[in-house]
Design a protein around this motif. Structure first.
Motif, mmCIF file in Angstrom:
data_model
loop_
_atom_site.group_PDB
_atom_site.id
_atom_site.type_symbol
_atom_site.label_atom_id
_atom_site.label_comp_id
_atom_site.label_asym_id
_atom_site.label_seq_id
_atom_site.Cartn_x
_atom_site.Cartn_y
_atom_site.Cartn_z
ATOM 1 N N ILE A 1 -3.240 19.038 7.628
ATOM 2 C CA ILE A 1 -2.420 18.017 8.284
ATOM 3 C C ILE A 1 -3.026 16.634 8.083
ATOM 4 O O ILE A 1 -2.310 15.645 7.901
ATOM 5 C CB ILE A 1 -2.311 18.313 9.797
ATOM 6 C CG1 ILE A 1 -1.677 19.690 10.021
ATOM 7 C CG2 ILE A 1 -1.521 17.234 10.512
ATOM 8 C CD1 ILE A 1 -1.793 20.194 11.444
ATOM 9 N N PHE A 2 -4.343 16.549 8.085
ATOM 10 C CA PHE A 2 -5.011 15.254 8.122
ATOM 11 C C PHE A 2 -5.736 14.889 6.823
ATOM 12 O O PHE A 2 -6.259 13.781 6.701
ATOM 13 C CB PHE A 2 -6.012 15.228 9.289
ATOM 14 C CG PHE A 2 -5.392 15.548 10.622
ATOM 15 C CD1 PHE A 2 -4.580 14.625 11.252
ATOM 16 C CD2 PHE A 2 -5.593 16.775 11.225
ATOM 17 C CE1 PHE A 2 -3.986 14.915 12.475
ATOM 18 C CE2 PHE A 2 -5.013 17.081 12.446
ATOM 19 C CZ PHE A 2 -4.203 16.142 13.074
ATOM 20 N N ILE A 3 -5.792 15.815 5.859
ATOM 21 C CA ILE A 3 -6.416 15.502 4.576
ATOM 22 C C ILE A 3 -5.375 14.820 3.699
ATOM 23 O O ILE A 3 -4.377 15.435 3.321
ATOM 24 C CB ILE A 3 -6.966 16.766 3.897
ATOM 25 C CG1 ILE A 3 -8.095 17.361 4.749
ATOM 26 C CG2 ILE A 3 -7.456 16.467 2.497
ATOM 27 C CD1 ILE A 3 -8.680 18.644 4.189
ATOM 28 N N LEU B 1 3.993 0.382 12.715
ATOM 29 C CA LEU B 1 3.468 1.569 13.383
ATOM 30 C C LEU B 1 3.427 2.752 12.423
ATOM 31 O O LEU B 1 2.493 3.563 12.462
ATOM 32 C CB LEU B 1 4.313 1.912 14.613
ATOM 33 C CG LEU B 1 4.268 0.900 15.771
ATOM 34 C CD1 LEU B 1 5.183 1.351 16.899
ATOM 35 C CD2 LEU B 1 2.846 0.722 16.294
ATOM 36 N N ARG B 2 4.430 2.871 11.562
ATOM 37 C CA ARG B 2 4.418 3.964 10.564
ATOM 38 C C ARG B 2 3.238 3.792 9.611
ATOM 39 O O ARG B 2 2.592 4.769 9.227
ATOM 40 C CB ARG B 2 5.732 3.975 9.784
ATOM 41 C CG ARG B 2 6.941 4.392 10.590
ATOM 42 C CD ARG B 2 8.165 4.560 9.712
ATOM 43 N NE ARG B 2 9.362 4.611 10.526
ATOM 44 C CZ ARG B 2 10.188 3.589 10.716
ATOM 45 N NH1 ARG B 2 9.967 2.443 10.103
ATOM 46 N NH2 ARG B 2 11.252 3.714 11.485
ATOM 47 N N TYR B 3 2.972 2.557 9.212
ATOM 48 C CA TYR B 3 1.821 2.307 8.331
ATOM 49 C C TYR B 3 0.526 2.716 9.023
ATOM 50 O O TYR B 3 -0.323 3.405 8.432
ATOM 51 C CB TYR B 3 1.774 0.825 7.946
ATOM 52 C CG TYR B 3 0.466 0.400 7.336
ATOM 53 C CD1 TYR B 3 0.162 0.700 6.015
ATOM 54 C CD2 TYR B 3 -0.495 -0.275 8.087
ATOM 55 C CE1 TYR B 3 -1.048 0.335 5.451
ATOM 56 C CE2 TYR B 3 -1.705 -0.649 7.539
ATOM 57 C CZ TYR B 3 -1.983 -0.340 6.216
ATOM 58 O OH TYR B 3 -3.190 -0.703 5.671
ATOM 59 N N LEU B 4 0.362 2.326 10.279
ATOM 60 C CA LEU B 4 -0.858 2.668 11.019
ATOM 61 C C LEU B 4 -0.969 4.175 11.230
ATOM 62 O O LEU B 4 -2.071 4.724 11.233
ATOM 63 C CB LEU B 4 -0.866 1.937 12.368
ATOM 64 C CG LEU B 4 -0.968 0.408 12.296
ATOM 65 C CD1 LEU B 4 -0.847 -0.203 13.689
ATOM 66 C CD2 LEU B 4 -2.272 -0.023 11.634
ATOM 67 N N HIS B 5 0.167 4.840 11.389
ATOM 68 C CA HIS B 5 0.166 6.307 11.507
ATOM 69 C C HIS B 5 -0.350 6.942 10.226
ATOM 70 O O HIS B 5 -1.169 7.866 10.258
ATOM 71 C CB HIS B 5 1.581 6.794 11.822
ATOM 72 C CG HIS B 5 1.782 8.270 11.646
ATOM 73 N ND1 HIS B 5 1.335 9.200 12.561
ATOM 74 C CD2 HIS B 5 2.368 8.975 10.651
ATOM 75 C CE1 HIS B 5 1.640 10.412 12.137
ATOM 76 N NE2 HIS B 5 2.270 10.312 10.979
ATOM 77 N N ARG B 6 0.114 6.456 9.094
ATOM 78 C CA ARG B 6 -0.267 7.076 7.817
ATOM 79 C C ARG B 6 -1.713 6.772 7.444
ATOM 80 O O ARG B 6 -2.320 7.514 6.679
ATOM 81 C CB ARG B 6 0.695 6.618 6.714
ATOM 82 C CG ARG B 6 2.115 7.120 6.934
ATOM 83 C CD ARG B 6 3.029 6.832 5.761
ATOM 84 N NE ARG B 6 4.389 7.226 6.083
ATOM 85 C CZ ARG B 6 5.341 6.390 6.473
ATOM 86 N NH1 ARG B 6 5.076 5.100 6.558
ATOM 87 N NH2 ARG B 6 6.543 6.830 6.761
ATOM 88 N N LEU C 1 -1.264 7.779 15.826
ATOM 89 C CA LEU C 1 -0.417 8.902 15.449
ATOM 90 C C LEU C 1 0.924 8.754 16.156
ATOM 91 O O LEU C 1 0.976 8.588 17.380
ATOM 92 C CB LEU C 1 -1.065 10.237 15.821
ATOM 93 C CG LEU C 1 -2.347 10.601 15.047
ATOM 94 C CD1 LEU C 1 -2.957 11.882 15.599
ATOM 95 C CD2 LEU C 1 -2.083 10.734 13.554
ATOM 96 N N TRP C 2 1.997 8.789 15.359
ATOM 97 C CA TRP C 2 3.356 8.668 15.893
ATOM 98 C C TRP C 2 4.248 9.631 15.112
ATOM 99 O O TRP C 2 4.571 9.382 13.960
ATOM 100 C CB TRP C 2 3.859 7.232 15.770
ATOM 101 C CG TRP C 2 5.280 7.055 16.217
ATOM 102 C CD1 TRP C 2 5.921 7.731 17.200
ATOM 103 C CD2 TRP C 2 6.234 6.121 15.674
ATOM 104 N NE1 TRP C 2 7.220 7.294 17.324
ATOM 105 C CE2 TRP C 2 7.439 6.302 16.396
ATOM 106 C CE3 TRP C 2 6.183 5.166 14.673
ATOM 107 C CZ2 TRP C 2 8.587 5.554 16.131
ATOM 108 C CZ3 TRP C 2 7.324 4.417 14.400
ATOM 109 C CH2 TRP C 2 8.507 4.603 15.125
ATOM 110 N N PRO D 1 0.823 -1.203 0.000
ATOM 111 C CA PRO D 1 0.000 0.000 0.000
ATOM 112 C C PRO D 1 0.865 1.265 0.000
ATOM 113 O O PRO D 1 2.018 1.242 0.418
ATOM 114 C CB PRO D 1 -0.794 -0.109 1.312
ATOM 115 C CG PRO D 1 -0.757 -1.554 1.667
ATOM 116 C CD PRO D 1 0.555 -2.050 1.173
ATOM 117 N N GLU D 2 0.278 2.345 -0.457
ATOM 118 C CA GLU D 2 0.997 3.620 -0.529
ATOM 119 C C GLU D 2 1.530 4.044 0.835
ATOM 120 O O GLU D 2 2.619 4.615 0.942
ATOM 121 C CB GLU D 2 0.067 4.698 -1.080
ATOM 122 C CG GLU D 2 0.704 6.070 -1.226
ATOM 123 C CD GLU D 2 -0.281 7.111 -1.720
ATOM 124 O OE1 GLU D 2 0.122 7.970 -2.504
ATOM 125 O OE2 GLU D 2 -1.445 7.039 -1.306
#
Length: 850
Positions: free
Chosen positions: A285-287, A490-495, A500-501, A190-191
């Protein structure tokens, strides 16, 4: 490479590098063949070549630059250049590469084929065993198998193609270090995985390989946008509950609300964005790209006859989506349909919105075409190559906008209807080709374990955990993942927005927000439209807890209204109150981590500063009202005696978005003068909300001497001041950069242009975060009353002042202007004895950094 335009010299060394760029050639210059065996580098970029016959005679050629030509058929004769090491064929029209070319180029190390029309690569590309760098960006490639097996490949660029899957063999047990792939519709990986770079992609494929397969998951981030009181929260919560839900006005969204729901096998992550203007600062930030965007439009208050009604309720939001996520899918939803007079009025409003939306998108396309034609018609494509590339990329983006659906959120039947409407869109593979992704089992296990952890009674209610403790938690890491692999997950879940990390923030890299909604709750504490009201309502007991006298409340309010600043004391009080209201203030150590102390900011301010929403005001001393008036060519500053007569400022943060006027800035600047040096930066379709205030934060952090207003900034370095102002001229939005013209002083002119280039540099960095935004820079003609302008070329090359060679330039109206008053070019003045030429001509300095 020696740069010459012909073979006039008899020195063999001079002939090794020939430069025939920018000469509008349509055939190879015949003079190169007389000494063909000596030529090692040939620059033919930015010409009009379609063929390069007889290039095979240059048997010792090591570098061939054919960028920016009209080549549509790959030059097969290149196969004879067996010594070739570097080949540039980017920015052409090549559709296909024949086989039995690259198999002969055994010494090729660098290959740039970006910005062509390639749909596939020849199988023998893998025979170029020396290749280290390959750029295939901005083509139409569907797979990368042709580059698998290149043993020395170190850097690969494949942005903006049609890739949906990447081969694991490209990453596992290879030397690849740099990989760029944004702008594709990727499912595997995934991206969000690819955004982490080569290491995260390698981790993904290692885990997928260990799993002997993976899981598929259908997930889409859904963004609810729209003006205040448009019914976003009602719609969002009704969809989440699967029934009509009533939301009181007092319960409207403050900041952003996050929730998750699953419908027919699709996981929806709902992000409900507040519609009040103050909250727009955090929206960017979140879009994120490839989201489903639902635009709620209040039909009951929409006025067909009022152009501003469409601008505020529809156009503003569509333009922002176009600029931030131009390849998204946008659903138009007309809310409060039950409050319209009758069905006929609903129909007319629906048709009006759809027509004006269509016209808006058509106007965007037309404007892009006009910009492209303007460059091409003036035969300026050689000088504005990067502008053309960006314009063509912008034309390639397609915002998919649905027909408007009208609903009454009080009716369950309407909620069911829009649910079906949404599912039809997200399950359409043409609209969402990458909604189904392949993930290793460990990704789903970690996410599932995270949800179980949150539900445990001893888990912190706020959901903020230490990274080390989280990684060491056996419940989370039952599969004995390595620390690196777990970090990648964790980076994937953040993106994806699940957690949020912010590992790039020094003070927060060891902190994980397992409940993103809590972080948004804290954001709401300081970024909200009713901040004065919140300060007034703080109980005295909280003030006492922070050792703040009650009289300080009025001081905080006054400073917020007049200076848009909040002292650290006020921040601590507001954050503590929010934690108490959420029943999360029992752990005093945690409270202090969030709120900070009197002299040290807490984690919330660290985040707001990172997102450039506020800036500390204690970088500089208090401005001295007795200081001498600023004069050009004279260094500004107060004396040590004067400085020490004023106390150190109280630690505080300024929120430029809360400033109400520009009075202080304009008083310090004085009157504009026709002799001022002026540069204008235009934006299409408009300046994104919050960008100018973020620019203010950046520039204030760079230059300690500054004055700030709502729509302008005055910053200074040494003897030069620069005024940066946000302006509107009819339908055009632009940022004006202005400096007082110095006297005949070479150093002052250098500092002036350095300041302007520094502003442009920061503005360019900010603009790059908005993929659908186009900006172009002009210097107005110096003749009073003239409306013509001089367009800047690919401006970031301009710090090399020799790029601007003309001493004078003439506008279309026939007025002649000195170039150094339009562009960064050194004026010709007598050099005084005390000036050091080596210093004056040193690399550009952007001024002191704080």
């Amino acid at each position: 490479m020696t740069s010459v335009t012909g073979l006039g010299s008899n020195d063999v060394h001079d002939r090794r590098g020939l430069d025939f760029s920018k000469q509008r050639l349509n055939a190879l210059p015949q003079e190169i063949f007389g000494q063909a065996e000596y030529i090692e580098s040939l620059n033919l970029q930015i010409n009009e070549l379609q063929h390069i016959g007889h290039i095979s005679q240059l048997i010792n050629l090591k570098e061939l630059i054919l960028s920016w030509n009209n080549i549509s058929e790959f030059p097969a004769a290149i196969r004879e250049l067996k010594n070739l090491q570097r080949l540039y064929l980017n920015q052409n029209k090549i559709q296909k590469i024949p086989t039995k070319v690259f198999s002969f180029l055994v010494n090729l190390q660098y290959l740039n084929l970006s910005n062509n029309h390639l749909e596939e690569l020849p199988a023998d590309l893998v025979d170029c065993k020396s290749l280290k760098y390959v750029n295939l960006s901005n083509n139409y490639l569907k797979n990368l198998w042709a580059v698998v097996g290149l043993p020395l490949l170190n850097e690969l660029h494949v942005e903006n193609n049609r890739l949906t899957e990447l081969p694991a063999e490209l990453f596992l047990r290879t030397d690849l270090k740099v990989f760029r792939v944004n702008g594709n519709q990727l499912k595997t990986p995934p991206e969000e995985v690819c955004a982490g770079g080569v290491k995260d992609i390698q981790s993904y494929f290692r885990q997928l390989e260990a799993d002997l397969g993976g899981d598929t998951v259908a997930r889409v981030k859904t963004l609810f946008l729209g003006s205040s009181m448009a019914g976003k929260s009602t719609l969002c919560r009704s969809l989440r509950e699967g029934r009509a839900v009533t939301v009181e006005a007092s319960d409207r969204t403050v900041g952003i609300d996050i929730s998750e729901v699953e419908k027919d096998g699709v996981q929806f992550l709902f992000w409900d964005f507040a519609g009040h203007e103050e909250y727009y600062l955090t929206h960017h930030i979140f879009i994120t790209p490839h989201a489903l965007v639902i635009l709620a439009i209040d039909l009951s208050s929409y006025d067909i006859e009022d152009a501003q009604s469409f601008e505020d309720k529809v156009s503003f939001w569509i333009k922002n989506v176009l600029m931030r996520v131009p390849d998204s899918v946008l659903l138009l939803v007309g809310t409060h349909a039950d409050q319209c007079e009758d069905a006929e009025q609903r129909r007319k409003k629906k048709e009006d919105i759809e027509k004006k939306t269509h016209d808006l998108l058509e106007e965007r396309t037309s404007n892009l075409d006009q910009q492209i034609s303007h460059i091409i018609d003036k035969s300026q494509h050689d000088e504005f190559s990067e502008h053309l590339t960006q314009l063509h990329q912008l034309k390639g983006y397609t915002l998919k906008v649905s027909s408007l659906i009208t609903i009454d959120c009080t009716k369950c039947a309407d909620i069911e209807e829009i649910q079906k409407h949404i599912l039809q869109h997200v399950q359409n593979k043409r609209l969402f080709p990458n909604i189904v992704r392949t993930l290793p089992h460990s990704y789903k296990e970690v996410e599932s374990s995270m949800r179980c952890l949150i539900k445990k009674p001893d888990f912190p209610k706020h959901g903020i955990v230490d990274l080390h403790n989280l990684v060491a938690n056996s419940a989370l890491n039952s599969g004995n993942l390595s620390k690196e692999d777990l970090h990648s997950i964790l980076r994937y879940l953040h993106r994806t927005g699940t957690i949020l990390w912010f590992e790039e923030i020094e003070d927060l890299k060891e902190t994980v927000f397992v409940k993103p909604s809590f972080l948004i709750t804290l954001f709401k504490t300081l970024v909200r439209h009713d901040l004065v009201k919140q300060l007034m309502e703080v109980p005295s007991s909280i003030l006492k807890k922070e050792n703040c006298p009650n009289r300080h409340r009025n001081k905080w309010i006054d400073r917020l209204k007049s200076q848009a600043t909040l002292s650290y004391d006020a921040v601590r009080v507001l954050v503590r109150r929010a934690l108490m209201q959420a029943d999360m203030a029992r752990d005093e150590h945690f409270v202090k981590e969030m709120t900070g102390t009197r002299n040290k900011e807490g984690k919330i301010l660290s985040l707001l500063r990172y997102f450039e929403i506020c800036l500390p005001t204690n970088f500089a001393r208090v401005l001295n009202p007795q200081a001498s008036e600023f004069e050009p060519n004279k260094k500004w500053g107060s004396s040590l005696t004067q400085r020490h007569s004023f106390s150190e400022p109280e630690p505080a943060c300024m929120f430029p978005g809360y400033l109400k006027d520009n009075d202080k800035v304009m008083k310090m600047w004085g009157q504009d003068d026709p002799e001022d040096i002026k540069v204008l930066v235009y934006f299409m379709p408009e300046i994104p909300h919050g960008v100018f205030h973020r620019l203010i934060v950046r520039l204030c952090s760079m230059y300690s001497t500054h004055w700030v207003g709502n729509s302008c900034l005055l910053a200074g370095y040494e003897a030069v001041l620069v005024l940066v102002k946000k302006s509107t001229d009819i339908d055009d939005q632009y940022i004006e950069i202005r400096c007082k013209r110095p006297e005949h002083n070479l150093l002052a002119f250098k500092q002036l242009w350095n300041l302007i280039l520094a502003v442009l540099s920061e503005l360019n960095k900010l603009s790059s975060q908005w993929p659908g935004l186009y900006q172009y820079t002009y210097s107005p003609c110096r003749e009073p009353g003239c409306t013509d302008e001089f367009k800047w070329k690919d401006w970031h090359s301009l710090p090399q002042r020799e790029k601007v060679q003309e001493e004078k330039m003439t506008c279309l109206n026939g007025h002649t202007c000195k170039t150094y008053l339009l562009f960064p070019k050194d004026p010709i003045f007598p050099t005084s004895n005390h000036e050091n030429p080596d210093y004056l001509y040193a690399n550009i300095s952007m001024g002191p950094m704080k």
